[in-house]
Scaffold this active site. Structure first.
Site, PDB file in Angstrom:
ATOM      1  N   GLU A   1       5.020   4.198   3.019  1.00 36.91           N
ATOM      2  CA  GLU A   1       5.325   5.325   2.131  1.00 36.91           C
ATOM      3  C   GLU A   1       4.370   6.484   2.409  1.00 36.91           C
ATOM      4  O   GLU A   1       4.757   7.646   2.447  1.00 36.91           O
ATOM      5  CB  GLU A   1       5.237   4.894   0.660  1.00 36.91           C
ATOM      6  CG  GLU A   1       5.662   6.008  -0.296  1.00 36.91           C
ATOM      7  CD  GLU A   1       5.650   5.598  -1.763  1.00 36.91           C
ATOM      8  OE1 GLU A   1       5.391   4.406  -2.059  1.00 36.91           O
ATOM      9  OE2 GLU A   1       5.873   6.472  -2.610  1.00 36.91           O
TER      10      GLU A   1
ATOM     11  N   GLU B   1       2.048  -0.057  -9.339  1.00 37.21           N
ATOM     12  CA  GLU B   1       3.398   0.342  -9.755  1.00 37.21           C
ATOM     13  C   GLU B   1       4.436  -0.404  -8.899  1.00 37.21           C
ATOM     14  O   GLU B   1       5.421  -0.926  -9.417  1.00 37.21           O
ATOM     15  CB  GLU B   1       3.547   1.862  -9.607  1.00 37.21           C
ATOM     16  CG  GLU B   1       4.932   2.383  -9.919  1.00 37.21           C
ATOM     17  CD  GLU B   1       5.407   3.403  -8.886  1.00 37.21           C
ATOM     18  OE1 GLU B   1       6.389   3.109  -8.180  1.00 37.21           O
ATOM     19  OE2 GLU B   1       4.793   4.481  -8.788  1.00 37.21           O
ATOM     20  N   HIS B   2       4.208  -0.465  -7.595  1.00 40.43           N
ATOM     21  CA  HIS B   2       5.118  -1.221  -6.724  1.00 40.43           C
ATOM     22  C   HIS B   2       5.139  -2.704  -7.092  1.00 40.43           C
ATOM     23  O   HIS B   2       6.196  -3.329  -7.141  1.00 40.43           O
ATOM     24  CB  HIS B   2       4.684  -1.087  -5.260  1.00 40.43           C
ATOM     25  CG  HIS B   2       5.163   0.167  -4.597  1.00 40.43           C
ATOM     26  ND1 HIS B   2       5.882   0.155  -3.433  1.00 40.43           N
ATOM     27  CD2 HIS B   2       5.015   1.466  -4.940  1.00 40.43           C
ATOM     28  CE1 HIS B   2       6.165   1.410  -3.080  1.00 40.43           C
ATOM     29  NE2 HIS B   2       5.647   2.224  -3.962  1.00 40.43           N
TER      30      HIS B   2
ATOM     31  N   HIS C   1      -0.880   3.421  -7.931  1.00 43.39           N
ATOM     32  CA  HIS C   1       0.448   3.487  -7.330  1.00 43.39           C
ATOM     33  C   HIS C   1       0.867   2.142  -6.724  1.00 43.39           C
ATOM     34  O   HIS C   1       2.015   1.712  -6.836  1.00 43.39           O
ATOM     35  CB  HIS C   1       0.461   4.584  -6.260  1.00 43.39           C
ATOM     36  CG  HIS C   1       1.698   4.586  -5.416  1.00 43.39           C
ATOM     37  ND1 HIS C   1       1.713   4.100  -4.132  1.00 43.39           N
ATOM     38  CD2 HIS C   1       2.965   4.993  -5.685  1.00 43.39           C
ATOM     39  CE1 HIS C   1       2.942   4.224  -3.642  1.00 43.39           C
ATOM     40  NE2 HIS C   1       3.716   4.752  -4.557  1.00 43.39           N
TER      41      HIS C   1
END
Lengths: 436, 446
Positions: free
Chosen positions: B147, B70-71, B67
């Site tokens: 997040e 992904e950022h 993840h």
């Protein structure tokens, strides 16, 4: 290379037609007006029905009546009890969604071409002969109560409740359309019948249909479905007086993160400066990664996962709102950054580059909204309620294009008031003092 | 059924539509698989690139790296500055974003159909040429931790869900949260990200899905131009993850938090997923979930617990067969006032036992089948949703043929299949039961 290619593409942008959507304005034999987009490639139709007024028509001691009424419409109608109605709908594979918002109630329908008449007949019983059986009311009431209880523990809802309370005082906008535990507990069957009579009337009706249906078929359908509704409903409440003042409100809430709701007065939808304000909002806090606040608060400083702002021009009051969440030890810094940017833009306006980026984004993104029969039907009803002509679809981007750098400067000076910003912080923020 | 109810976390999975005539596939010599879905109703296109790399492919100790990367994929390449990717998409009136799950990481842009070439050029560029500066990676690590704060730690339901999932999988990495455990996220480095990127981000580990107002031959030509020259990764090995041992002891978890407004009970069973060429069991479970909890009024749980006994104000059943390894069948009940969690759980168990013993109501079975068939028609209205179905299937071990066979397989499920699937899956030894409670008002778990 990539930069050049991008620039070359930008010039083509305005060519993309939202007007690929061809709207017909129709009037049924019985006098019901509607907008229609025929789209026969998939054998179903989306129908969107709205009545202006919504939960704002709740009487003060009956807060939550409109929402409970809408949520109970499909819980038994005509000869069918709740289960019977749901089974009939399921057998037709039709979808009926009943919803209540502050400014309108809505009925969103999708139905297959193969059994459309039966679906309409079933829906008609819900709109004209809902049973409001006591057991159904009590069951739905219990669901609403659980939502109210959950909201009381939800930092986002707590923040916006407080913000709305400060903003709208005694107006219905100030409180939740769900109602309170007290008001919902006291609602009776007669209250629901009254709430329905107040809002579901032909003098505030807006309809659009998109899908596998012709003009003549839609006209007959509307007369059948809506022709029996009463002619008039209750008068709308007065405009809301905005009571919001600048400062910081802190509400203690045990969580590693503070949730922040902020904002001040906004702008009316029909104000000549609305489009300039809309573009300005995109530059400051529009959704996406290019906006100023996202850049300053997230990308440069890592203070939040996301921050955005919205103009919220409701029928009877308008605010300019934003929200984000930051770790308790960072939230004070994040609020400072928001205030600084607000002041900077109010004083200096925005760069030409930012303005152009916002305009190309907004004009390019507009046609992307029209993806699917249900969404198009919703947009078309929204346009009718905003008193816009069908040609708005074609002209809307030109209003965005027409916004100049001077417009932005003028509107920023007129609307952006850093000292008037109210921040409602729910959490346990470090080093942040509340003020009145 | 009340639409805005906050606990609508668990939705039924509907069958994918048969659109064989509008779907074209091809594979480039470097291994990139492509699916083109035509929908000419509006001049719009969606480009999605899916990588067969997700949180369940992470090595122990670096949870969250899929993840986090992904950022970081938005941070620039040799030719694009940090953040420029999204700015160009937005300057072209498009929307872009990305998502990470246990089995895949995906990136998409929605734009006017005539912008597809630029989107492909940029997406191909960052498939092999990502550049990470010192500043970028540290700030972005703060963002993903925020997040986590927002999505998980601010939400007791999410915290408990994470714990229950960890308990459901005794050995499989599906037990780890996609976003990562906080103590491991805090130690993720630029090198971790680059290692992950170098290993998995390559054409032979990717699926391109293009959906909208496009000509498949033109898409192929563009894909050859932009994705064609990219080198495949030599490190792509078959996906073999640690599998579950026989699960012999049921797990029971209780959790309390002052932020909980209403207690609820959950039950998750380990369940088989859709396998290539063998989707029948998953199809039966899909119908079972639709019957148990697919409709807020007519489903079995709603009818028995909300309407008849009135012991619950909300019930749900959920099963999603799109998964590379064993997935789960999830149930939840929010008790009515005055009903204990123990009573709610007993009521749930009684319903599950009844389905295993007596099967399902034939009339409801027919209605649910009609609803699933109609779902094929309604799904054609959402080309983005179709694109997701293909991307998800192809990154969870299925083929295009499996996607296209799925509606018929679901339609062929019999009442006996549903009963048999219930009997096989509802085995308490392979389950986790959760009691979510409010601090100070705890009930002793039984």
């Amino acid at each position: 290379m990539i930069r050049l290619l991008a620039a070359a593409f930008v010039a083509l942008l305005a060519a993309l037609p939202a007007s690929a959507v061809e709207i017909k304005e129709i009037t049924s034999p019985g006098g019901i007006r509607a907008w229609l987009v025929e789209e026969h490639s998939i054998p179903f139709t989306a129908l969107e029905i709205r009545f202006r007024g919504g939960s704002s028509l709740d009487l003060p001691e009956k807060r939550g009546a409109t929402l409970l009424m809408m949520a109970t419409l499909e819980e038994g109608a005509g000869d069918l009890d709740s289960q019977g109605f749901a089974e009939a709908r399921e057998a037709l594979a039709a979808g009926f969604e009943f919803d209540a918002n502050d400014d309108s109630v809505s009925v969103s329908v999708r139905m297959l071409s193969e059994n459309r008449d039966a679906a309409v007949a079933l829906l008609k019983t819900a709109l004209t002969a809902p049973r409001f059986d006591q057991d159904a009311i009590d069951r739905v009431r219990a669901q609403v109560v659980s939502i109210i209880q959950s909201d009381e523990k939800d930092p986002n809802t707590i923040a916006w409740r407080e913000f709305d309370q400060q903003a709208f005082g005694a107006h219905p906008y100030a409180s939740s359309r769900n109602g309170t535990l007290l008001s919902v507990a006291a609602l009776t069957r007669d209250d629901l019948i009254a709430a329905k009579a107040n809002v579901m009337a032909r003098d505030r009706l807006y309809v659009s249909a998109v899908g596998d249906i012709t003009e003549a078929e839609l006209g007959a359908l509307l007369d059948d479905l809506l022709g029996d509704l009463p002619e008039t409903g209750a008068p709308l409440p007065p405009k809301a007086e905005l009571g919001l003042k600048g400062g910081v409100t802190v509400i203690d809430f045990a969580s590693p993160q503070s949730v922040v709701a902020f904002g001040h007065e906004g702008i009316e939808r029909h104000d000549p400066d609305f489009f300039a304000a809309y573009v300005l909002n995109q530059v400051i806090g529009g959704h996406g990664f290019g906006a100023r606040l996202m850049e300053e608060v997230r990308e440069k400083r890592g203070l939040t996962y996301g921050i955005s702002t919205d103009l919220v021009p409701m029928d009877l009051g308008w605010t300019w709102k934003g929200g984000f969440a930051s770790a308790n030890e960072k939230v004070s810094e994040a609020i400072g950054v928001v205030r600084d940017e607000w002041a900077r833009i109010a004083a200096e306006g925005v760069s030409d580059e930012e303005l152009e980026a916002a305009k190309t984004y907004l004009t390019g993104a507009y046609p992307l909204r029209f993806d699917g029969n249900g969404r198009i039907a919703g947009i078309l009803v929204g346009m009718q309620m905003d008193d816009l002509p069908t040609t708005y679809l074609r002209d809307r981007n030109s209003y965005i294009e027409a916004v100049t750098s001077d417009d932005i400067k003028r509107v920023a000076r007129r609307l952006m008031k850093p000292d008037a910003l109210r921040f409602v912080v729910v959490g346990q923020p470090a080093g942040l003092e509340p003020s009145n | 059924m009340f639409r805005t109810l906050r606990w609508t976390i668990l939705a039924a999975t509907f069958a994918a539509p048969a659109l064989a005539d509008e779907v074209t596939t091809f594979t480039l010599p470097n291994g990139l698989e492509a699916v083109v879905i035509e929908d000419h109703r509006a001049p719009v296109v969606v480009q999605m690139v899916w990588y067969r790399a997700g949180a369940a492919d992470e090595e122990p100790g670096v949870s969250g790296i899929a993840h986090y990367l992904e950022h970081l994929m938005f941070k620039g390449t040799d030719t694009l500055a940090p953040g420029e990717f999204s700015k160009i998409v937005e300057a072209n009136g498009g929307a872009d974003n990305a998502f990470t799950s246990w089995d895949f990481t995906g990136y998409y842009q929605r734009v006017a159909a005539d912008r597809l070439e630029l989107m492909m050029q940029m997406e191909a560029d960052r498939m092999r040429h990502l550049k990470l500066t010192e500043d970028d990676w540290q700030t972005e690590r703060e963002v993903v931790i925020e997040e986590r704060n927002q999505r998980i730690d601010s939400d007791p339901g999410a915290i408990f869900g994470e714990q229950r999932r960890a308990a459901l999988y005794l050995n499989h990495p599906y037990g780890r949260p996609v976003i990562g455990w906080r103590h491991e996220m805090e130690k993720l480095t630029r090198q971790d990200a680059l290692d992950w990127y170098g290993r998995y981000y390559a054409p032979n580990n990717a699926v391109l899905v293009v959906a909208g107002d496009v000509d498949p031959e033109a898409v192929r030509a563009l894909a050859e131009t932009y994705y064609g020259p990219l080198d495949p990764s030599p490190d792509i090995a078959p996906r073999v993850r640690p599998q579950e041992p026989p699960q012999l002891a049921e797990r029971r978890l209780s959790f309390s938090d002052p932020r909980v407004s209403r207690p609820y009970v959950t039950r998750s069973y380990l369940a088989p997923e859709r396998d290539p060429g063998a989707q029948e069991k998953a199809a039966a479970l899909t119908v079972l979930a639709a019957m148990l909890g697919g409709d807020g009024q007519t489903s079995i749980l709603a009818r028995k617990l909300q309407f008849e006994s009135r012991q619950a104000i909300y019930t749900s059943a959920r099963y999603d067969g799109s998964s590379y390894d064993d997935t789960s069948f999830d149930l939840a009940v929010i008790p009515a006032d005055g009903v204990t969690l123990a009573e709610a759980e007993a009521a749930l168990d009684a319903v599950l036992a009844d389905v295993q013993e007596n099967g399902v109501d034939p009339a409801q079975f027919e209605r649910v089948k009609a609803r699933l068939r109609a779902g094929l028609i309604y799904a054609k209205d959402d080309v983005g949703g179709l694109a997701r179905r293909y991307g998800e299937a192809l990154t969870t071990g299925l083929t295009v043929a499996d996607v296209e066979a799925w509606p018929d397989i679901v339609d062929a499920v019999s009442e006996a299949d549903v009963k048999a699937a219930a009997a096989e899956v509802f085995d308490r030894r392979r389950s986790v039961t959760g009691w979510m409670m409010k601090t100070g008002e705890e009930e002793v778990m039984q």
